[in-house]
Design a protein around this motif. Structure first.
Motif, PDB file in Angstrom:
ATOM      1  N   PRO A  98       0.829  -1.207   0.000  1.00  0.00           N
ATOM      2  CA  PRO A  98       0.000   0.000   0.000  1.00  0.00           C
ATOM      3  C   PRO A  98       0.865   1.260   0.000  1.00  0.00           C
ATOM      4  O   PRO A  98       1.947   1.291   0.595  1.00  0.00           O
ATOM      5  CB  PRO A  98      -0.802  -0.107   1.293  1.00  0.00           C
ATOM      6  CG  PRO A  98      -0.714  -1.522   1.722  1.00  0.00           C
ATOM      7  CD  PRO A  98       0.566  -2.061   1.160  1.00  0.00           C
ATOM      8  N   LEU A  99       0.376   2.303  -0.653  1.00  0.00           N
ATOM      9  CA  LEU A  99       1.099   3.574  -0.678  1.00  0.00           C
ATOM     10  C   LEU A  99       0.934   4.293   0.655  1.00  0.00           C
ATOM     11  O   LEU A  99      -0.121   4.184   1.297  1.00  0.00           O
ATOM     12  CB  LEU A  99       0.557   4.469  -1.797  1.00  0.00           C
ATOM     13  CG  LEU A  99       0.831   4.009  -3.220  1.00  0.00           C
ATOM     14  CD1 LEU A  99       0.092   4.910  -4.211  1.00  0.00           C
ATOM     15  CD2 LEU A  99       2.314   4.001  -3.525  1.00  0.00           C
ATOM     16  N   PRO A 100       1.927   5.090   1.059  1.00  0.00           N
ATOM     17  CA  PRO A 100       1.785   5.904   2.265  1.00  0.00           C
ATOM     18  C   PRO A 100       0.679   6.948   2.055  1.00  0.00           C
ATOM     19  O   PRO A 100       0.374   7.336   0.928  1.00  0.00           O
ATOM     20  CB  PRO A 100       3.148   6.585   2.425  1.00  0.00           C
ATOM     21  CG  PRO A 100       4.060   5.924   1.452  1.00  0.00           C
ATOM     22  CD  PRO A 100       3.251   5.193   0.463  1.00  0.00           C
ATOM     23  N   ASP A 101       0.099   7.426   3.151  1.00  0.00           N
ATOM     24  CA  ASP A 101      -1.010   8.377   3.072  1.00  0.00           C
ATOM     25  C   ASP A 101      -0.650   9.641   2.308  1.00  0.00           C
ATOM     26  O   ASP A 101      -1.461  10.166   1.545  1.00  0.00           O
ATOM     27  CB  ASP A 101      -1.493   8.743   4.485  1.00  0.00           C
ATOM     28  CG  ASP A 101      -2.192   7.572   5.154  1.00  0.00           C
ATOM     29  OD1 ASP A 101      -2.651   6.660   4.427  1.00  0.00           O
ATOM     30  OD2 ASP A 101      -2.286   7.560   6.401  1.00  0.00           O
ATOM     31  N   ASP A 102       0.577  10.176   2.509  1.00  0.00           N
ATOM     32  CA  ASP A 102       0.956  11.414   1.811  1.00  0.00           C
ATOM     33  C   ASP A 102       1.061  11.185   0.296  1.00  0.00           C
ATOM     34  O   ASP A 102       0.736  12.067  -0.500  1.00  0.00           O
ATOM     35  CB  ASP A 102       2.247  12.006   2.376  1.00  0.00           C
ATOM     36  CG  ASP A 102       3.445  11.072   2.246  1.00  0.00           C
ATOM     37  OD1 ASP A 102       3.244   9.836   2.268  1.00  0.00           O
ATOM     38  OD2 ASP A 102       4.578  11.576   2.131  1.00  0.00           O
ATOM     39  N   GLU A 103       1.472   9.999  -0.114  1.00  0.00           N
ATOM     40  CA  GLU A 103       1.530   9.675  -1.547  1.00  0.00           C
ATOM     41  C   GLU A 103       0.127   9.591  -2.140  1.00  0.00           C
ATOM     42  O   GLU A 103      -0.133  10.118  -3.231  1.00  0.00           O
ATOM     43  CB  GLU A 103       2.266   8.348  -1.748  1.00  0.00           C
ATOM     44  CG  GLU A 103       2.455   7.935  -3.192  1.00  0.00           C
ATOM     45  CD  GLU A 103       3.627   8.625  -3.869  1.00  0.00           C
ATOM     46  OE1 GLU A 103       3.637   8.620  -5.114  1.00  0.00           O
ATOM     47  OE2 GLU A 103       4.514   9.142  -3.182  1.00  0.00           O
ATOM     48  N   ILE A 104      -0.788   8.972  -1.422  1.00  0.00           N
ATOM     49  CA  ILE A 104      -2.179   8.883  -1.878  1.00  0.00           C
ATOM     50  C   ILE A 104      -2.783  10.280  -1.977  1.00  0.00           C
ATOM     51  O   ILE A 104      -3.454  10.618  -2.950  1.00  0.00           O
ATOM     52  CB  ILE A 104      -3.006   7.980  -0.942  1.00  0.00           C
ATOM     53  CG1 ILE A 104      -2.523   6.532  -1.056  1.00  0.00           C
ATOM     54  CG2 ILE A 104      -4.491   8.091  -1.278  1.00  0.00           C
ATOM     55  CD1 ILE A 104      -3.140   5.588  -0.054  1.00  0.00           C
ATOM     56  N   ALA A 141      -1.227  13.044  -2.515  1.00  0.00           N
ATOM     57  CA  ALA A 141      -0.645  13.746  -3.668  1.00  0.00           C
ATOM     58  C   ALA A 141      -1.319  13.313  -4.969  1.00  0.00           C
ATOM     59  O   ALA A 141      -1.612  14.140  -5.835  1.00  0.00           O
ATOM     60  CB  ALA A 141       0.859  13.474  -3.723  1.00  0.00           C
ATOM     61  N   TRP A 142      -1.600  12.046  -5.121  1.00  0.00           N
ATOM     62  CA  TRP A 142      -2.270  11.548  -6.326  1.00  0.00           C
ATOM     63  C   TRP A 142      -3.706  12.050  -6.409  1.00  0.00           C
ATOM     64  O   TRP A 142      -4.222  12.309  -7.483  1.00  0.00           O
ATOM     65  CB  TRP A 142      -2.256  10.016  -6.358  1.00  0.00           C
ATOM     66  CG  TRP A 142      -0.966   9.451  -6.861  1.00  0.00           C
ATOM     67  CD1 TRP A 142       0.029   8.919  -6.110  1.00  0.00           C
ATOM     68  CD2 TRP A 142      -0.537   9.384  -8.215  1.00  0.00           C
ATOM     69  NE1 TRP A 142       1.062   8.529  -6.906  1.00  0.00           N
ATOM     70  CE2 TRP A 142       0.751   8.794  -8.213  1.00  0.00           C
ATOM     71  CE3 TRP A 142      -1.091   9.763  -9.432  1.00  0.00           C
ATOM     72  CZ2 TRP A 142       1.470   8.580  -9.378  1.00  0.00           C
ATOM     73  CZ3 TRP A 142      -0.383   9.540 -10.596  1.00  0.00           C
ATOM     74  CH2 TRP A 142       0.893   8.967 -10.561  1.00  0.00           C
ATOM     75  N   GLU A 143      -4.363  12.164  -5.273  1.00  0.00           N
ATOM     76  CA  GLU A 143      -5.762  12.598  -5.255  1.00  0.00           C
ATOM     77  C   GLU A 143      -5.889  14.109  -5.282  1.00  0.00           C
ATOM     78  O   GLU A 143      -6.997  14.637  -5.404  1.00  0.00           O
ATOM     79  CB  GLU A 143      -6.462  12.047  -4.016  1.00  0.00           C
ATOM     80  CG  GLU A 143      -6.603  10.547  -4.049  1.00  0.00           C
ATOM     81  CD  GLU A 143      -7.191   9.972  -2.769  1.00  0.00           C
ATOM     82  OE1 GLU A 143      -7.219  10.690  -1.738  1.00  0.00           O
ATOM     83  OE2 GLU A 143      -7.625   8.803  -2.808  1.00  0.00           O
ATOM     84  N   GLY A 144      -4.796  14.832  -5.178  1.00  0.00           N
ATOM     85  CA  GLY A 144      -4.833  16.282  -5.207  1.00  0.00           C
ATOM     86  C   GLY A 144      -5.180  16.894  -3.866  1.00  0.00           C
ATOM     87  O   GLY A 144      -5.432  18.094  -3.772  1.00  0.00           O
TER      88      GLY A 144
END
Length: 83
Positions: free
Chosen positions: A66-72, A74-77
């Protein structure tokens, strides 16, 4: 290539499947209405077949973690809203 075979419209309608088999074998068929040639059946040059999968890539097992929360975020804007 041999000379094209001349076929009347009625014969072409009646024997289309066998004429197509001859065209697949490389023969050229000319369809005529009376003595007037109106169409030519010729084989289609098929493109060479491409083979996929020539490149072998290995993916490490960590790729599926799973991606880290900050990476998610960033992808979701979501990070832009916090600025």
């Amino acid at each position: 290539m041999d000379a094209a075979r001349l076929v009347k419209v009625q014969e072409a309608k009646t024997h289309l499947s066998s004429l197509l088999a001859k065209v697949e074998a490389g023969e050229e068929i000319v369809i005529a209405r009376g003595d007037h040639a109106i169409a030519r059946l010729v084989p289609i040059n098929r493109p060479t077949r491409r083979i996929l999968g020539g490149l072998r890539v290995s993916v490490p097992d960590e790729f599926f973690d799973p991606l880290p929360d900050d990476e998610i975020a960033a992808w979701e804007g979501s990070l832009d809203e916090d600025l």
